[in-house]
Enzyme design. Sequence first.
Site, PDB file in Angstrom:
ATOM      1  N   HIS A   1       6.061  -2.651   3.181  1.00 10.33           N
ATOM      2  CA  HIS A   1       5.695  -2.476   4.582  1.00 10.33           C
ATOM      3  C   HIS A   1       5.851  -1.023   5.033  1.00 10.33           C
ATOM      4  O   HIS A   1       5.356  -0.635   6.092  1.00 10.33           O
ATOM      5  CB  HIS A   1       6.566  -3.393   5.459  1.00 10.33           C
ATOM      6  CG  HIS A   1       5.840  -3.958   6.642  1.00 10.33           C
ATOM      7  ND1 HIS A   1       4.763  -3.317   7.235  1.00 10.33           N
ATOM      8  CD2 HIS A   1       6.030  -5.094   7.366  1.00 10.33           C
ATOM      9  CE1 HIS A   1       4.337  -4.036   8.265  1.00 10.33           C
ATOM     10  NE2 HIS A   1       5.080  -5.118   8.362  1.00 10.33           N
TER      11      HIS A   1
ATOM     12  N   ASP B   1       0.547  -1.677   6.434  1.00  8.72           N
ATOM     13  CA  ASP B   1       0.763  -2.426   7.677  1.00  8.72           C
ATOM     14  C   ASP B   1       0.353  -3.884   7.479  1.00  8.72           C
ATOM     15  O   ASP B   1      -0.435  -4.202   6.575  1.00  8.72           O
ATOM     16  CB  ASP B   1      -0.057  -1.816   8.812  1.00  8.72           C
ATOM     17  CG  ASP B   1       0.452  -0.437   9.214  1.00  8.72           C
ATOM     18  OD1 ASP B   1       1.663  -0.182   9.028  1.00  8.72           O
ATOM     19  OD2 ASP B   1      -0.362   0.380   9.681  1.00  8.72           O
TER      20      ASP B   1
END
Length: 411
Positions: free
Chosen positions: A382, A386
């Site tokens: 992450h 995204d």
Amino acid sequence: MANEIRVPTLGESVTEATIGRWFKKVGDAVKADEPLVELETDKVTIEVPAPTDGTLSEILVEAGETVGVGALLGSLGEATAAAKKPEPAKTAAPAAPAKAAEPAKVAEPAKTSAPVPPPSPAAARVIAETGVAVESGSGKRGQVLKEDAVAAAQTATPSAPAAPAAPAAPRPPVAAADAGREERVRMTKLRQTIARRLKEAQNTAAMLTTFNEVDMTGVMALRASYKDLFEKKHGVKLGFMGFFVKAVVQALKEIPAVNAEIDGDEMVFKNYYHIGVAVGTDKGLVVPVVRDADQLSIAGIEKKIGEYGKRARDGLLRIEEMQGGTFTISNGGVYGSLMSTPILNAPQSGILGMHKIQERPMVVGGKIEIRPMMYLALSYDHRVVDGKEAVTFLVRVKENLEEPQRLVLDL
């Protein structure tokens, strides 16, 4: 003169290996290129062949010991040469040459141990991040390992006292009745590395997994129609991996972040597509890399994966064939897995998990139909990817597989 058996160059960043097993005993006759000893590294298991015909005269390093590149493992002698060498009155005492050679062989490691090897890549990264210098470590010939760098950094910072709490709690005592029913097996170098890298990936990356499912009707119909013709023409069976690799490459082109990685405080976007394919072997999981997969046809991908799979099971993969991947595909479905959350293959930012194809009732056009369905799982970092990008990537893979003609038309 005896021929020395030494540890060969093991590949980039590999500085030591563990003796797995000797295939021959002292006194056994061997032929040139016949495997003598098995070496386990943190990436692959290799065999050291005999340099010439002869007899295994001595073994200097036993199974389980760790050795560095260039270390002396043993020697080969020839019966004919052995009789000629000790001409000056040593012929009556064959043991004398062996003893005379021993000091030289003991002194040999002293030469290699003089220069301290540079820190391991993982240790160098920790040193660069913390700025704490480490002069010598616990590795072979004083090499600084990651544990040494981490320990030095913790000692240099006030928060160090909290760190010792991290190691796992000691194993509770075993009941007397169970003590004799346990077996302890030393972890191989490869298994230790697999464990370390997977844990490092969990500790370093902000790892998250997103799921989707794909209707495999289109791919299965295409395989059924052309599998015989495909195998006849290309000499390899038409499997699912060719479709998945192609689907992944097209999705990576649209969502480049999934093909990127973090290097320090920079993100590295890669405009090439080296797809790692996880292969299970009896010694652990290895991930050979299909390079420039975007330039290969489905037949080319299937051939390459088939070749890697066979060589992985035979222990013949080269180290360079498992380096440089930009994205990984893991197929747990071949073992019956219905759903899983794969762990990243660091430093990559994404890994796709394939699973078992199972017929399930699905609503199609307002009607319930039985369709061959597969769950897909994308684990991603992450910090790089995204949530929107991850979901979009997985949807693109799903679309490419449900309409395989998109792969042919490059849509």
